[in-house]
Design a protein around this motif. Structure first.
Motif, PDB file in Angstrom:
ATOM      1  N   GLN A 197      45.313  39.617  33.219  1.00  0.00           N
ATOM      2  CA  GLN A 197      45.862  40.976  33.305  1.00  0.00           C
ATOM      3  C   GLN A 197      45.793  41.682  31.952  1.00  0.00           C
ATOM      4  OE1 GLN A 197      46.745  42.496  36.042  1.00  0.00           O
ATOM      5  NE2 GLN A 197      47.476  44.360  35.102  1.00  0.00           N
ATOM      6  N   ARG A 218      49.269  28.791  36.366  1.00  0.00           N
ATOM      7  CA  ARG A 218      48.839  29.951  37.154  1.00  0.00           C
ATOM      8  C   ARG A 218      49.463  31.240  36.605  1.00  0.00           C
ATOM      9  NH1 ARG A 218      45.410  31.789  41.383  1.00  0.00           N
ATOM     10  NH2 ARG A 218      46.401  33.636  42.223  1.00  0.00           N
ATOM     11  N   VAL A 243      40.825  34.208  37.017  1.00  0.00           N
ATOM     12  CA  VAL A 243      42.139  33.554  37.029  1.00  0.00           C
ATOM     13  C   VAL A 243      41.970  32.038  37.120  1.00  0.00           C
ATOM     14  CG1 VAL A 243      44.294  33.247  38.327  1.00  0.00           C
ATOM     15  CG2 VAL A 243      43.425  35.552  37.865  1.00  0.00           C
ATOM     16  N   PRO A 254      46.240  26.975  41.398  1.00  0.00           N
ATOM     17  CA  PRO A 254      46.452  28.077  42.336  1.00  0.00           C
ATOM     18  C   PRO A 254      46.591  27.561  43.761  1.00  0.00           C
ATOM     19  CG  PRO A 254      44.643  28.558  40.849  1.00  0.00           C
ATOM     20  CD  PRO A 254      45.036  27.137  40.610  1.00  0.00           C
ATOM     21  N   GLU A 308      47.353  34.326  35.029  1.00  0.00           N
ATOM     22  CA  GLU A 308      47.404  35.696  35.541  1.00  0.00           C
ATOM     23  C   GLU A 308      47.761  36.675  34.434  1.00  0.00           C
ATOM     24  OE1 GLU A 308      50.138  35.252  38.786  1.00  0.00           O
ATOM     25  OE2 GLU A 308      48.555  34.700  40.198  1.00  0.00           O
ATOM     26  N   ASP A 309      48.687  36.280  33.553  1.00  0.00           N
ATOM     27  CA  ASP A 309      49.051  37.139  32.417  1.00  0.00           C
ATOM     28  C   ASP A 309      47.859  37.349  31.483  1.00  0.00           C
ATOM     29  OD1 ASP A 309      51.630  37.364  33.389  1.00  0.00           O
ATOM     30  OD2 ASP A 309      52.491  35.932  31.953  1.00  0.00           O
ATOM     31  N   GLN A 337      38.104  38.846  39.831  1.00  0.00           N
ATOM     32  CA  GLN A 337      39.444  38.500  39.375  1.00  0.00           C
ATOM     33  C   GLN A 337      39.830  37.059  39.723  1.00  0.00           C
ATOM     34  OE1 GLN A 337      42.677  41.001  40.695  1.00  0.00           O
ATOM     35  NE2 GLN A 337      43.944  40.356  38.982  1.00  0.00           N
ATOM     36  N   GLN A 338      39.565  36.613  40.930  1.00  0.00           N
ATOM     37  CA  GLN A 338      39.940  35.250  41.308  1.00  0.00           C
ATOM     38  C   GLN A 338      39.230  34.217  40.449  1.00  0.00           C
ATOM     39  OE1 GLN A 338      39.514  34.558  45.487  1.00  0.00           O
ATOM     40  NE2 GLN A 338      41.225  35.882  46.022  1.00  0.00           N
TER      41      GLN A 338
END
Length: 169
Positions: A37, A29, A19, A88, A33-34, A15-16
């Protein structure tokens, strides 16, 4: 390992990175993330099928993030990218690889979305032209054109003379 545990492990491990990749594409950021997700929610619904049939789930998900970014930019064409970089915070980055200087960051955000995606995939994700072509669903000459034009625009904006970089792509 059941599908839910397998998916949870994938998200925990990737995930990181997804992103950070999406931040380079979207310039924000929150937007990154959106994007991630949204992709993960869609992929979760068919994770068992995907994990069993795809040699590299990460490559598949990265491609989905890229496609979501490209379609999101079309759907939200009236939305503007912020002029202040939003990298980030609180994460450990390789400064030379993951955190471009402010001017370069601003210039990268100004590239057309296909060029930007091609440049990010080449120099951030370290993909080959063939891999980029697969992610962007285009031909090799198109990838080369996007990367070449994107780099030319960046170099021009930075003020690097052509003779200083000719042949170093």
């Amino acid at each position: 390992m059941d599908d839910t545990a397998s998916f949870d492990q994938f998200v925990h491990e990737h995930q990181q990175a997804l992103v950070r990749y999406a931040v380079l594409l979207s310039g924000s950021r929150a937007d990154a993330e959106d994007l991630v997700q949204e992709v993960l929610v869609r992929i979760y619904q068919r994770w068992g099928e995907l994990a069993g049939s795809t040699a590299s789930p990460y490559a598949y998900v990265r491609r989905a993030v890229t496609n979501e970014y490209l379609s999101w930019r079309r759907r939200w064409s009236t939305r503007h990218i912020r002029t202040v970089p939003e990298l980030p915070e609180g994460e450990h980055f390789d400064r030379h690889r993951d955190q471009p200087d402010e001017r370069l960051w601003r210039l990268l955000r100004e590239l057309p979305r296909q060029q930007r995606a091609a440049v990010v995939l080449r120099y951030y994700e370290d993909l080959t032209d063939a891999e980029i072509a697969e992610v962007l669903s285009c031909r090799l000459p198109t990838v080369r054109s996007h990367v070449s034009r994107g780099l030319a625009a960046l170099r021009s904006a930075i003020g690097v003379p052509e003779r200083a970089w000719r042949g170093h792509d």
